[in-house]
Design a protein around this motif. Structure first.
Motif, PDB file in Angstrom:
ATOM      1  N   ILE A 323       0.854  -1.184   0.000  1.00  0.00           N
ATOM      2  CA  ILE A 323       0.000   0.000   0.000  1.00  0.00           C
ATOM      3  C   ILE A 323       0.890   1.233   0.000  1.00  0.00           C
ATOM      4  CG2 ILE A 323      -1.762   1.276   1.284  1.00  0.00           C
ATOM      5  CD1 ILE A 323      -2.575  -1.442   2.509  1.00  0.00           C
ATOM      6  N   ASP A 324       0.734   2.050  -1.015  1.00  0.00           N
ATOM      7  CA  ASP A 324       1.610   3.211  -1.172  1.00  0.00           C
ATOM      8  C   ASP A 324       1.228   4.313  -0.193  1.00  0.00           C
ATOM      9  OD1 ASP A 324       3.605   4.867  -2.371  1.00  0.00           O
ATOM     10  OD2 ASP A 324       2.001   5.941  -3.411  1.00  0.00           O
ATOM     11  N   VAL A 325       2.236   4.859   0.487  1.00  0.00           N
ATOM     12  CA  VAL A 325       2.059   6.017   1.364  1.00  0.00           C
ATOM     13  C   VAL A 325       2.925   7.136   0.801  1.00  0.00           C
ATOM     14  CG1 VAL A 325       2.391   6.945   3.687  1.00  0.00           C
ATOM     15  CG2 VAL A 325       1.655   4.570   3.399  1.00  0.00           C
ATOM     16  N   PRO A 326       2.309   8.250   0.347  1.00  0.00           N
ATOM     17  CA  PRO A 326       0.919   8.661   0.559  1.00  0.00           C
ATOM     18  C   PRO A 326      -0.007   8.427  -0.646  1.00  0.00           C
ATOM     19  CG  PRO A 326       2.173  10.541  -0.162  1.00  0.00           C
ATOM     20  CD  PRO A 326       3.129   9.368  -0.147  1.00  0.00           C
ATOM     21  N   GLY A 327       0.460   7.713  -1.687  1.00  0.00           N
ATOM     22  CA  GLY A 327      -0.344   7.589  -2.894  1.00  0.00           C
ATOM     23  C   GLY A 327      -1.714   6.995  -2.656  1.00  0.00           C
ATOM     24  N   THR A 328      -1.765   5.930  -1.839  1.00  0.00           N
ATOM     25  CA  THR A 328      -3.044   5.278  -1.534  1.00  0.00           C
ATOM     26  C   THR A 328      -3.541   5.617  -0.134  1.00  0.00           C
ATOM     27  OG1 THR A 328      -2.418   3.438  -2.979  1.00  0.00           O
ATOM     28  CG2 THR A 328      -4.206   3.046  -1.418  1.00  0.00           C
ATOM     29  N   LEU A 329      -2.631   5.773   0.800  1.00  0.00           N
ATOM     30  CA  LEU A 329      -3.000   6.044   2.189  1.00  0.00           C
ATOM     31  C   LEU A 329      -2.150   7.196   2.717  1.00  0.00           C
ATOM     32  CD1 LEU A 329      -4.602   5.106   4.763  1.00  0.00           C
ATOM     33  CD2 LEU A 329      -2.568   3.732   5.324  1.00  0.00           C
ATOM     34  N   SER A 330      -2.803   8.278   3.149  1.00  0.00           N
ATOM     35  CA  SER A 330      -2.111   9.394   3.786  1.00  0.00           C
ATOM     36  C   SER A 330      -2.053   9.169   5.296  1.00  0.00           C
ATOM     37  CB  SER A 330      -2.815  10.718   3.486  1.00  0.00           C
ATOM     38  OG  SER A 330      -2.614  11.124   2.144  1.00  0.00           O
ATOM     39  N   VAL A 331      -0.941   9.589   5.918  1.00  0.00           N
ATOM     40  CA  VAL A 331      -0.743   9.372   7.355  1.00  0.00           C
ATOM     41  C   VAL A 331      -0.267  10.671   7.993  1.00  0.00           C
ATOM     42  CG1 VAL A 331       0.519   8.090   9.127  1.00  0.00           C
ATOM     43  CG2 VAL A 331      -0.183   6.935   7.010  1.00  0.00           C
ATOM     44  N   ILE A 332      -0.919  11.044   9.096  1.00  0.00           N
ATOM     45  CA  ILE A 332      -0.471  12.164   9.925  1.00  0.00           C
ATOM     46  C   ILE A 332      -0.176  11.626  11.314  1.00  0.00           C
ATOM     47  CG2 ILE A 332      -1.101  14.358  10.999  1.00  0.00           C
ATOM     48  CD1 ILE A 332      -2.780  15.042   8.640  1.00  0.00           C
ATOM     49  N   SER A 333       0.990  11.951  11.827  1.00  0.00           N
ATOM     50  CA  SER A 333       1.368  11.532  13.178  1.00  0.00           C
ATOM     51  C   SER A 333       1.041  12.641  14.170  1.00  0.00           C
ATOM     52  CB  SER A 333       2.860  11.217  13.233  1.00  0.00           C
ATOM     53  OG  SER A 333       3.240  10.867  14.555  1.00  0.00           O
ATOM     54  N   TYR A 334       0.733  12.253  15.398  1.00  0.00           N
ATOM     55  CA  TYR A 334       0.482  13.231  16.451  1.00  0.00           C
ATOM     56  C   TYR A 334       1.565  13.101  17.510  1.00  0.00           C
ATOM     57  CZ  TYR A 334      -2.111  16.482  19.338  1.00  0.00           C
ATOM     58  OH  TYR A 334      -2.475  17.602  20.054  1.00  0.00           O
ATOM     59  N   ASP A 335       2.446  14.073  17.575  1.00  0.00           N
ATOM     60  CA  ASP A 335       3.516  14.256  18.563  1.00  0.00           C
ATOM     61  C   ASP A 335       4.698  14.985  17.962  1.00  0.00           C
ATOM     62  OD1 ASP A 335       2.505  13.447  20.933  1.00  0.00           O
ATOM     63  OD2 ASP A 335       3.691  11.628  21.141  1.00  0.00           O
ATOM     64  N   ASP A 336       5.191  14.485  16.796  1.00  0.00           N
ATOM     65  CA  ASP A 336       6.349  15.065  16.109  1.00  0.00           C
ATOM     66  C   ASP A 336       7.592  15.059  16.985  1.00  0.00           C
ATOM     67  OD1 ASP A 336       7.426  16.030  13.737  1.00  0.00           O
ATOM     68  OD2 ASP A 336       7.317  18.108  14.397  1.00  0.00           O
ATOM     69  N   GLU A 337       7.812  13.951  17.662  1.00  0.00           N
ATOM     70  CA  GLU A 337       9.078  13.757  18.356  1.00  0.00           C
ATOM     71  C   GLU A 337      10.170  13.366  17.353  1.00  0.00           C
ATOM     72  OE1 GLU A 337      10.596  13.305  21.679  1.00  0.00           O
ATOM     73  OE2 GLU A 337       9.210  14.922  22.082  1.00  0.00           O
ATOM     74  N   MET A 338       9.833  12.453  16.450  1.00  0.00           N
ATOM     75  CA  MET A 338      10.813  11.968  15.469  1.00  0.00           C
ATOM     76  C   MET A 338      10.146  11.654  14.139  1.00  0.00           C
ATOM     77  SD  MET A 338      11.459   8.369  17.446  1.00  0.00           S
ATOM     78  CE  MET A 338      10.076   7.400  18.056  1.00  0.00           C
ATOM     79  N   ALA A 339       8.993  12.262  13.891  1.00  0.00           N
ATOM     80  CA  ALA A 339       8.231  11.944  12.682  1.00  0.00           C
ATOM     81  C   ALA A 339       8.993  12.286  11.411  1.00  0.00           C
ATOM     82  CB  ALA A 339       6.890  12.691  12.703  1.00  0.00           C
ATOM     83  N   GLY A 340       9.797  13.328  11.447  1.00  0.00           N
ATOM     84  CA  GLY A 340      10.526  13.738  10.253  1.00  0.00           C
ATOM     85  C   GLY A 340      11.647  12.807   9.869  1.00  0.00           C
ATOM     86  N   ALA A 341      12.012  11.860  10.730  1.00  0.00           N
ATOM     87  CA  ALA A 341      13.139  10.975  10.443  1.00  0.00           C
ATOM     88  C   ALA A 341      12.727   9.692   9.736  1.00  0.00           C
ATOM     89  CB  ALA A 341      13.869  10.627  11.740  1.00  0.00           C
ATOM     90  N   PHE A 342      11.420   9.440   9.600  1.00  0.00           N
ATOM     91  CA  PHE A 342      10.967   8.185   9.006  1.00  0.00           C
ATOM     92  C   PHE A 342      10.899   8.300   7.486  1.00  0.00           C
ATOM     93  CE2 PHE A 342       9.046   7.976  13.321  1.00  0.00           C
ATOM     94  CZ  PHE A 342       9.733   6.852  13.757  1.00  0.00           C
ATOM     95  N   ASP A 343      10.646   7.150   6.834  1.00  0.00           N
ATOM     96  CA  ASP A 343      10.540   7.085   5.387  1.00  0.00           C
ATOM     97  C   ASP A 343       9.145   6.600   5.000  1.00  0.00           C
ATOM     98  OD1 ASP A 343      11.110   7.012   2.679  1.00  0.00           O
ATOM     99  OD2 ASP A 343      11.914   4.964   2.765  1.00  0.00           O
ATOM    100  N   PRO A 344       8.314   7.471   4.410  1.00  0.00           N
ATOM    101  CA  PRO A 344       8.605   8.886   4.121  1.00  0.00           C
ATOM    102  C   PRO A 344       8.500   9.726   5.391  1.00  0.00           C
ATOM    103  CG  PRO A 344       6.341   8.393   3.563  1.00  0.00           C
ATOM    104  CD  PRO A 344       6.949   7.082   3.980  1.00  0.00           C
ATOM    105  N   PRO A 345       9.110  10.931   5.381  1.00  0.00           N
ATOM    106  CA  PRO A 345       8.941  11.828   6.526  1.00  0.00           C
ATOM    107  C   PRO A 345       7.456  12.111   6.749  1.00  0.00           C
ATOM    108  CG  PRO A 345      10.687  12.621   5.070  1.00  0.00           C
ATOM    109  CD  PRO A 345      10.008  11.502   4.341  1.00  0.00           C
ATOM    110  N   LEU A 346       7.025  11.983   8.004  1.00  0.00           N
ATOM    111  CA  LEU A 346       5.602  12.037   8.307  1.00  0.00           C
ATOM    112  C   LEU A 346       5.119  13.458   8.588  1.00  0.00           C
ATOM    113  CD1 LEU A 346       5.335   8.968  10.727  1.00  0.00           C
ATOM    114  CD2 LEU A 346       4.907   9.018   8.262  1.00  0.00           C
ATOM    115  N   THR A 347       4.046  13.851   7.910  1.00  0.00           N
ATOM    116  CA  THR A 347       3.327  15.052   8.314  1.00  0.00           C
ATOM    117  C   THR A 347       2.881  14.846   9.766  1.00  0.00           C
ATOM    118  OG1 THR A 347       2.571  15.590   6.086  1.00  0.00           O
ATOM    119  CG2 THR A 347       1.243  16.424   7.908  1.00  0.00           C
ATOM    120  N   ALA A 348       2.989  15.878  10.585  1.00  0.00           N
ATOM    121  CA  ALA A 348       2.739  15.681  12.017  1.00  0.00           C
ATOM    122  C   ALA A 348       2.128  16.913  12.649  1.00  0.00           C
ATOM    123  CB  ALA A 348       4.040  15.329  12.737  1.00  0.00           C
ATOM    124  N   VAL A 349       1.374  16.678  13.721  1.00  0.00           N
ATOM    125  CA  VAL A 349       0.882  17.743  14.589  1.00  0.00           C
ATOM    126  C   VAL A 349       1.866  17.855  15.750  1.00  0.00           C
ATOM    127  CG1 VAL A 349      -0.985  18.567  16.048  1.00  0.00           C
ATOM    128  CG2 VAL A 349      -1.515  17.327  13.941  1.00  0.00           C
TER     129      VAL A 349
END
Length: 401
Positions: A323-349
């Motif tokens: 399942i392609d992220v974000p092509g098929t499924l978009s993901v937003i993380s809540y915290d942004d402690e290390m969300a920018g370090a993942f693949d793909p970098p996660l949009t975060a609150v």
């Protein structure tokens, strides 16, 4: 010959005059360019300083000078300009976040040397940034903080750490109860009766009970954070959105309330809330696949997930399943402690952790000041920020399973 000589001499004088005028015009142009360039560089430095201040709650002249590759004099001038715009407060050797309304200046605080107790559920996740900001504020007031780590889900652990700090003679308390909401009332009763100022961090005391009227608090507006995520996803075109939250997290309840309210506001009825066991959802674990399958079973095209580690695990499980992220499924993380370090970098609150630590300490110091001890108790809710990265996009034409 004399006439010729005078003519030549006059020509040379005329050339010199023209060259002088050309040099003067060029100098003015270059000076204007340098001023424009200097102004641009100044703004860039200010942006770096403010970002560092938001990140850790305090900036130091020497460290900024090394980071920006400028002199300490330049950094002090930048700090002075930012302070004039009320974007920071200058302290010896650097700057801290600006004071909240009603907080006292250092000269009105009690004598220095007092110790403030601080109890948080975790010393290695989420709270270190809050702790650093509180420490910076305490330093500005000449106070010292005694930190204690509690244990999530344990009212007994909270009380044990508080009693140890009371035995050490602390003058006030910054407290994040780690116990579940059902076990929190006796703890709040006990803390609210203490003969010292107490400020709750990331916890709002219920407003329907007068027993806790004296308790002050500073917390993130988590309902607003959920609304920021929902509105971003619906603006991209998503209508079927899911929320994934740990059962045991105190943040889950306000996130759930904010998510449902925002989905109703945008007119969407295709929503799903999945509660997970935080320990089961791990990288490569079967819990991640089960949680993902439960969400996709309703055809959701986007997820808001608390917290970063769970968002990363679900993202990895989705990609492992093709399942392609974000092509098929978009993901937003809540915290942004290390969300920018993942693949793909996660949009975060991103909750305003540094501002929370700063504001909590200043509220507490205000209570220690005799001149402000009679003001009404303050309960602050600070707005989080949506950080856009690469894990959100417009929904695919073919919805996910």
């Amino acid at each position: 010959m004399m006439i010729l000589g005078d003519v030549r001499h006059g020509s040379r004088s005329l050339c010199r005059t023209r060259v002088h005028r050309f040099d003067a015009v060029t100098s003015r142009l270059l000076k204007g360019f340098d001023l424009k360039r200097s102004s641009m560089l100044t703004q860039e430095r200010h942006d770096v300083i403010l970002e560092e201040l938001r990140r850790v709650g305090v900036v130091h002249v020497d460290r900024l000078a090394a980071k920006l590759e400028v002199s300490a004099v330049t950094v002090r001038r930048d700090l002075r300009e930012l302070a004039d715009r009320d974007l920071l407060r200058r302290v010896r050797g650097g700057g801290v976040l600006p004071a909240v309304p009603g907080a006292p200046a250092r000269s009105t605080a009690r004598p220095t040397g007092l110790v403030i107790g601080m109890v948080v559920p975790s010393l290695d996740y989420y709270y270190p940034q809050i702790m650093r900001a509180a420490q910076a504020a305490a330093n500005a007031f000449g106070l010292r903080i005694a930190f204690r780590g509690s244990m999530y889900g344990s009212a007994a652990s909270d009380q044990r750490q508080i009693e140890r700090l009371l035995g050490d003679g602390v003058a006030g308390m910054l407290l994040t109860p780690s116990s579940p909401l059902s076990d929190r009332e006796p703890l709040l009763d006990w803390v609210g009766a203490l003969d010292m100022p107490v400020v709750l961090i990331e916890r709002q005391p219920p407003s329907d009970n007068a027993r806790w009227a004296r308790l002050e608090s500073v917390s993130t507006d988590h309902e607003l954070g959920a609304a920021l995520a929902v509105e971003h996803l619906t603006a991209l075109g998503h209508r079927a959105i899911g929320l994934v939250v740990p059962r045991a997290s105190p943040t889950s309840e306000p996130l759930r309330a904010g998510f449902l309210a925002a989905m109703r506001r945008v007119g969407s009825t295709r929503r799903r809330i999945t509660e997970i066991d935080g320990d089961e959802v791990a990288m490569g674990g079967a819990g991640s696949a089960r949680a993902l399958d439960g969400c996709l079973g309703m055809g959701v095209s986007a997820l808001l997930v608390h917290a970063d580690r769970h968002a990363a695990a679900l993202t990895q499980a989705a990609r492992d399943a093709g399942i392609d992220v974000p092509g098929t499924l978009s993901v937003i993380s809540y915290d942004d402690e290390m969300a920018g370090a993942f693949d793909p970098p996660l949009t975060a609150v991103r909750p305003p952790r540094s501002a929370i630590g700063q504001a909590a300490m200043e509220l507490l110091v205000a209570r220690l000041s005799p001149s402000q001890n009679r003001r009404p108790p303050c309960r602050m809710r600070l707005a989080p920020q949506l950080i856009l990265r690469q894990s959100t996009a417009r929904p695919a034409r073919t919805p996910a399973r």
